[in-house]
Design a protein around this motif. Structure first.
Motif, PDB file in Angstrom:
ATOM      1  N   MET A   1      -5.001 -51.262 -45.040  1.00 11.75           N
ATOM      2  CA  MET A   1      -5.434 -49.871 -45.119  1.00 11.75           C
ATOM      3  C   MET A   1      -5.811 -49.492 -46.549  1.00 11.75           C
ATOM      4  SD  MET A   1      -3.555 -46.388 -43.860  1.00 11.75           S
ATOM      5  CE  MET A   1      -2.352 -46.337 -45.162  1.00 11.75           C
ATOM      6  N   VAL A   2      -4.977 -49.854 -47.505  1.00 11.27           N
ATOM      7  CA  VAL A   2      -5.241 -49.533 -48.912  1.00 11.27           C
ATOM      8  C   VAL A   2      -6.531 -50.213 -49.383  1.00 11.27           C
ATOM      9  CG1 VAL A   2      -4.405 -49.913 -51.267  1.00 11.27           C
ATOM     10  CG2 VAL A   2      -2.869 -49.005 -49.537  1.00 11.27           C
ATOM     11  N   THR A   3      -6.784 -51.416 -48.908  1.00 11.23           N
ATOM     12  CA  THR A   3      -8.001 -52.130 -49.281  1.00 11.23           C
ATOM     13  C   THR A   3      -9.241 -51.370 -48.833  1.00 11.23           C
ATOM     14  OG1 THR A   3      -6.857 -54.253 -49.174  1.00 11.23           O
ATOM     15  CG2 THR A   3      -9.267 -54.312 -49.029  1.00 11.23           C
ATOM     16  N   PHE A   4      -9.255 -50.899 -47.589  1.00 16.28           N
ATOM     17  CA  PHE A   4     -10.398 -50.142 -47.093  1.00 16.28           C
ATOM     18  C   PHE A   4     -10.552 -48.816 -47.826  1.00 16.28           C
ATOM     19  CE2 PHE A   4     -10.584 -53.024 -43.505  1.00 16.28           C
ATOM     20  CZ  PHE A   4     -11.949 -53.075 -43.257  1.00 16.28           C
ATOM     21  N   LEU A   5      -9.450 -48.129 -48.048  1.00 12.63           N
ATOM     22  CA  LEU A   5      -9.524 -46.851 -48.764  1.00 12.63           C
ATOM     23  C   LEU A   5     -10.023 -47.062 -50.187  1.00 12.63           C
ATOM     24  CD1 LEU A   5      -6.189 -45.210 -47.544  1.00 12.63           C
ATOM     25  CD2 LEU A   5      -8.514 -44.638 -46.797  1.00 12.63           C
ATOM     26  N   GLY A   6      -9.490 -48.069 -50.855  1.00 12.41           N
ATOM     27  CA  GLY A   6      -9.903 -48.347 -52.225  1.00 12.41           C
ATOM     28  C   GLY A   6     -11.359 -48.761 -52.330  1.00 12.41           C
ATOM     29  N   ALA A   7     -11.816 -49.585 -51.392  1.00 10.61           N
ATOM     30  CA  ALA A   7     -13.213 -50.019 -51.415  1.00 10.61           C
ATOM     31  C   ALA A   7     -14.158 -48.845 -51.204  1.00 10.61           C
ATOM     32  CB  ALA A   7     -13.453 -51.083 -50.354  1.00 10.61           C
TER      33      ALA A   7
ATOM     34  N   THR B   1      -5.298 -39.761 -52.050  1.00 12.18           N
ATOM     35  CA  THR B   1      -3.916 -39.337 -51.812  1.00 12.18           C
ATOM     36  C   THR B   1      -3.198 -40.303 -50.874  1.00 12.18           C
ATOM     37  OG1 THR B   1      -4.537 -37.024 -52.129  1.00 12.18           O
ATOM     38  CG2 THR B   1      -2.465 -37.445 -50.974  1.00 12.18           C
ATOM     39  N   LEU B   2      -3.845 -40.646 -49.772  1.00 14.27           N
ATOM     40  CA  LEU B   2      -3.233 -41.560 -48.806  1.00 14.27           C
ATOM     41  C   LEU B   2      -3.053 -42.948 -49.404  1.00 14.27           C
ATOM     42  CD1 LEU B   2      -2.167 -41.981 -45.947  1.00 14.27           C
ATOM     43  CD2 LEU B   2      -4.519 -42.445 -45.221  1.00 14.27           C
ATOM     44  N   GLY B   3      -4.067 -43.421 -50.135  1.00 12.68           N
ATOM     45  CA  GLY B   3      -3.962 -44.736 -50.764  1.00 12.68           C
ATOM     46  C   GLY B   3      -2.844 -44.790 -51.789  1.00 12.68           C
ATOM     47  N   GLY B   4      -2.752 -43.778 -52.636  1.00 12.17           N
ATOM     48  CA  GLY B   4      -1.689 -43.737 -53.645  1.00 12.17           C
ATOM     49  C   GLY B   4      -0.311 -43.632 -53.026  1.00 12.17           C
TER      50      GLY B   4
ATOM     51  N   PRO C   1       2.446 -51.824 -31.519  1.00  8.10           N
ATOM     52  CA  PRO C   1       1.197 -51.789 -30.748  1.00  8.10           C
ATOM     53  C   PRO C   1       0.050 -52.111 -31.711  1.00  8.10           C
ATOM     54  CG  PRO C   1       2.537 -49.861 -30.267  1.00  8.10           C
ATOM     55  CD  PRO C   1       3.185 -50.570 -31.425  1.00  8.10           C
ATOM     56  N   ILE C   2      -0.690 -53.161 -31.411  1.00  7.71           N
ATOM     57  CA  ILE C   2      -1.638 -53.718 -32.373  1.00  7.71           C
ATOM     58  C   ILE C   2      -2.788 -52.760 -32.697  1.00  7.71           C
ATOM     59  CG2 ILE C   2      -3.197 -54.970 -30.850  1.00  7.71           C
ATOM     60  CD1 ILE C   2      -1.546 -56.383 -33.988  1.00  7.71           C
ATOM     61  N   TYR C   3      -3.048 -51.817 -31.816  1.00  4.10           N
ATOM     62  CA  TYR C   3      -4.136 -50.877 -32.115  1.00  4.10           C
ATOM     63  C   TYR C   3      -3.792 -49.971 -33.294  1.00  4.10           C
ATOM     64  CZ  TYR C   3      -1.627 -47.022 -29.841  1.00  4.10           C
ATOM     65  OH  TYR C   3      -0.704 -46.067 -29.517  1.00  4.10           O
ATOM     66  N   LEU C   4      -2.519 -49.759 -33.576  1.00  8.25           N
ATOM     67  CA  LEU C   4      -2.152 -48.885 -34.700  1.00  8.25           C
ATOM     68  C   LEU C   4      -2.612 -49.433 -36.042  1.00  8.25           C
ATOM     69  CD1 LEU C   4       1.372 -47.640 -33.543  1.00  8.25           C
ATOM     70  CD2 LEU C   4      -0.783 -46.351 -33.586  1.00  8.25           C
ATOM     71  N   PRO C   5      -2.269 -50.672 -36.401  1.00 10.05           N
ATOM     72  CA  PRO C   5      -2.803 -51.176 -37.680  1.00 10.05           C
ATOM     73  C   PRO C   5      -4.312 -51.413 -37.623  1.00 10.05           C
ATOM     74  CG  PRO C   5      -1.462 -52.863 -36.618  1.00 10.05           C
ATOM     75  CD  PRO C   5      -1.282 -51.599 -35.833  1.00 10.05           C
ATOM     76  N   GLN C   6      -4.840 -51.697 -36.434  1.00  7.62           N
ATOM     77  CA  GLN C   6      -6.281 -51.904 -36.313  1.00  7.62           C
ATOM     78  C   GLN C   6      -7.058 -50.617 -36.585  1.00  7.62           C
ATOM     79  OE1 GLN C   6      -6.734 -53.497 -32.349  1.00  7.62           O
ATOM     80  NE2 GLN C   6      -6.674 -55.610 -33.064  1.00  7.62           N
TER      81      GLN C   6
END
Length: 172
Positions: A54-60, A14-17, A127-132
């Protein structure tokens, strides 16, 4: 563990889509604005870059859970069922160890960025921790899926959920 795995799978899909739709919409709006209004949304490149990770990690992780992760099938299929099961279990153990290690170190990275108030050198100064956060979250989901497969004893599964043996595919 199975319920957690199923919940994480549904949330990941759901989040990835949703993220893919949001990225597409942002890019289309930015193209429209650049073409027709000669203006750009400066933040689109930055945000879509974060969302792609994020999508890459979810998809993998979903690909792994569904048994669609790449492997050398033409060679693997020639092995006896017992060897496939053993190698699949070894693979899952190493995957779990790798994911647990990466979860730990990426969590340290996020914590370090948070404590040091690091921001991206961009217009948004994110804030870089958010995308990290996508890193430890992705490894956590992957780890749950690997442990779930280990608990089920599914060292090797065909994409349809069977162990991949010919007898099972015939219903024997």
């Amino acid at each position: 563990m199975n319920r957690l795995s199923q919940l994480l799978a549904r949330l990941s899909v759901t989040l990835g889509g949703t993220t893919l739709v949001l990225m597409t919409a942002m890019v289309v709006v930015d193209i429209f604005m650049r073409t027709l209004l000669s203006r750009s949304l400066g933040f689109v490149d930055e945000i879509t870059g974060y969302l792609v990770a994020m999508v890459t990690f979810l998809g993998a992780s979903i690909t792994f859970r569904e048994g669609e992760m790449f492997r050398v099938s033409f060679l693997f299929e020639k092995f006896p069922a017992a060897l496939k099961k053993f190698l699949g279990t070894v693979y899952l153990v190493f995957a779990a160890i790798f994911c647990a290690t990466m979860l730990w170190y990426t969590s340290l990275l996020v914590w370090s960025s948070f404590v040091r108030d690091k921001v991206a050198p961009t217009e948004l100064q994110t804030p870089i921790y958010l995308p990290q956060l996508a890193l430890p979250l992705g490894f956590l989901i992957f780890l749950v899926f690997a442990v779930d497969k280990l608990i089920k004893g599914a060292g090797v599964e065909a994409p349809d959920g069977s162990s991949g043996s010919h007898a099972e595919s015939l219903g024997e």
